[in-house]
Design an enzyme around this catalytic site. Structure first.
Site, PDB file in Angstrom:
ATOM      1  N   LYS A 126       0.715  -1.169  -0.094  1.00 29.74           N
ATOM      2  CA  LYS A 126      -0.162   0.103   0.039  1.00 29.74           C
ATOM      3  C   LYS A 126       0.923   1.420  -0.157  1.00 29.74           C
ATOM      4  O   LYS A 126       0.290   2.339  -0.309  1.00 29.74           O
ATOM      5  CB  LYS A 126      -0.962  -0.067   1.360  1.00 29.74           C
ATOM      6  CG  LYS A 126      -1.998  -1.119   0.907  1.00 29.74           C
ATOM      7  CD  LYS A 126      -2.855  -0.645  -0.044  1.00 29.74           C
ATOM      8  CE  LYS A 126      -4.076  -1.871  -0.656  1.00 29.74           C
ATOM      9  NZ  LYS A 126      -4.691  -1.219  -1.755  1.00 29.74           N
TER      10      LYS A 126
HETATM   11  N1  PMP Z   1      -3.306  -7.925   1.227  1.00 31.11           N
HETATM   12  C1  PMP Z   1      -3.543  -7.151   2.126  1.00 31.11           C
HETATM   13  C2  PMP Z   1      -2.906  -7.402   3.665  1.00 31.11           C
HETATM   14  C3  PMP Z   1      -4.008  -5.865   1.943  1.00 31.11           C
HETATM   15  O1  PMP Z   1      -3.992  -4.988   2.691  1.00 31.11           O
HETATM   16  C4  PMP Z   1      -4.633  -5.646   0.889  1.00 31.11           C
HETATM   17  C5  PMP Z   1      -5.079  -4.102   0.362  1.00 31.11           C
HETATM   18  N2  PMP Z   1      -6.676  -4.181   0.655  1.00 31.11           N
HETATM   19  C6  PMP Z   1      -4.438  -6.797  -0.381  1.00 31.11           C
HETATM   20  C7  PMP Z   1      -4.183  -7.735  -0.092  1.00 31.11           C
HETATM   21  C8  PMP Z   1      -5.212  -6.411  -1.424  1.00 31.11           C
HETATM   22  O2  PMP Z   1      -4.670  -5.646  -2.484  1.00 31.11           O
HETATM   23  P1  PMP Z   1      -5.264  -4.623  -3.626  1.00 31.11           P
HETATM   24  O3  PMP Z   1      -6.116  -3.588  -2.661  1.00 31.11           O
HETATM   25  O4  PMP Z   1      -4.539  -3.736  -4.244  1.00 31.11           O
HETATM   26  O5  PMP Z   1      -6.298  -5.510  -4.417  1.00 31.11           O
END
Ligand code: PMP
Length: 332
Positions: free
Chosen positions: A48
């Protein structure tokens, strides 16, 4: 690649350019070669950081964010931490509206990182003025010089991964990647990374990971939002009960859904077998990879990249705590 070469001016220069490591034991019985891209090597310990920094810097370029301005978002998770860190370094105030389901540990962590945290009731509709969505929007509206990150509906979320994660994986595998396995929440990671890689080689398969209790897989298959799919689940950051516009469903070939229990045991297994202290969704990604392998998605020539989204330290009170595992009925 410039990471770690010489002295960096701020910790934000360490965002991205994360390492990749070959999985030695957990995928040994599967056909093909498996690499994990370790997003926990970002300074905020997750992927993130990439989107938070990209969205903030974009707002700076557009002149929306000036020194002393405010960043607003609705998360207690990894994005909140990344934004708080960026706020500290760049001199922005960070205001996070979080649900009262968030653990006190998480709220304390965000406060330690200088964020102002507004705790909002989880059990009200999204349109209710008390909901964290509405509270964030109101704060944004009333605060001059503020930017609302809005990660689920912000195309810059996809662009961040298109510009960084995708090219890194292409370079690290020297163009040999055949399959990408990614956890889908907002969908920014899978969409941006997958889009870049498919542009380099259209034969690359982009395999999504969804949670049992989320609507994404069904939506991908039918084009319809089916709320009958929705049920409570424990994995944070994976899946959703709405359709985020930060997901480009055309980039994704297929989704697999994983259970809370199997993802938890998969994460614990990664720690024990590979020495990688990883987050809950890393377990989800490995579990989904096994499910794809059972359906013969891979052969001896497959080069499979798994994105490991975050670090295990955020889950000490959950999957790495035997009492929590027993409370969930996952262990005797
Ligand atoms: N794994 C974790 C621990 C996350 O915080 C996130 C973000 N929501 C994701 C996976 C998925 O990533 P994305 O939001 O880019 O789909």
């Amino acid at each position: 690649m410039t990471r770690n070469q010489g002295i960096n001016n701020t910790i934000l220069e360490l965002v991205g350019e994360t390492p990749m490591v070959k999985l030695q034991r957990i995928t040994k019985h599967l056909k093909g070669t498996y690499y994990a891209k370790l997003e926990a090597f970002n300074p905020g310990l997750s992927q993130k950081d990439r989107i938070a920094l990209h969205i903030v810097e974009n707002a700076e370029k557009k002149g929306i964010l000036k020194k002393g301005a405010t960043i607003v978002e609705t998360t207690s998770g990894n994005t909140g931490y990344s934004l708080a860190m960026i706020g500290l370094v760049k001199g922005y105030k960070c205001i996070l509206a979080v649900s009262d389901k968030s653990s006190q540990d998480k709220i304390d962590l965000l406060k330690t990182m200088g964020a102002e945290v507004h705790v909002c009731p989880a059990n009200v509709p999204a349109a209710d003025p008390r909901s964290y969505y509405e509270v964030a929007k109101t704060i944004h509206r009333k605060t001059k010089n503020s930017v609302y990150i809005n990660q689920y509906f912000n195309e810059l979320n996809i662009e961040a991964h298109y510009r960084t994660t995708g090219p890194e994986i292409w370079e690290q595998t020297q163009g040999k990647i055949t399959h990408l396995v990614v956890a889908s929440g907002t969908g920014g990671t899978i969409s941006g990374t997958g889009k870049y890689l498919k542009e380099q080689n259209p034969n690359i398969k982009v395999l999504g990971v969804d949670a049992i209790g989320s609507v994404l897989k069904k939506y991908h298959e039918t084009g319809e939002l089916d709320l009958n799919e929705v049920s409570p689940y424990k994995i944070e950051g994976l899946g959703k009960n709405l359709i985020p516009t930060a997901t480009d469903f055309d980039v994704i070939d297929i989704y697999e859904k994983v259970s809370d229990k199997e993802a938890a045991f998969a994460a614990r297994n990664i720690v024990k077998k590979e020495g990688i202290f990883c987050g809950y969704t890393c377990g989800a990604v490995v579990q989904a990879t096994k499910q794809y392998a059972e359906q013969d998605y891979f052969d001896e020539n497959s080069v499979v990249v798994l994105i490991f989204p975050d670090h295990g330290s955020r889950y000490m009170n959950k999957i790495y705590n035997d009492s929590w595992m027993k409370e969930q009925g996952f262990m005797e």
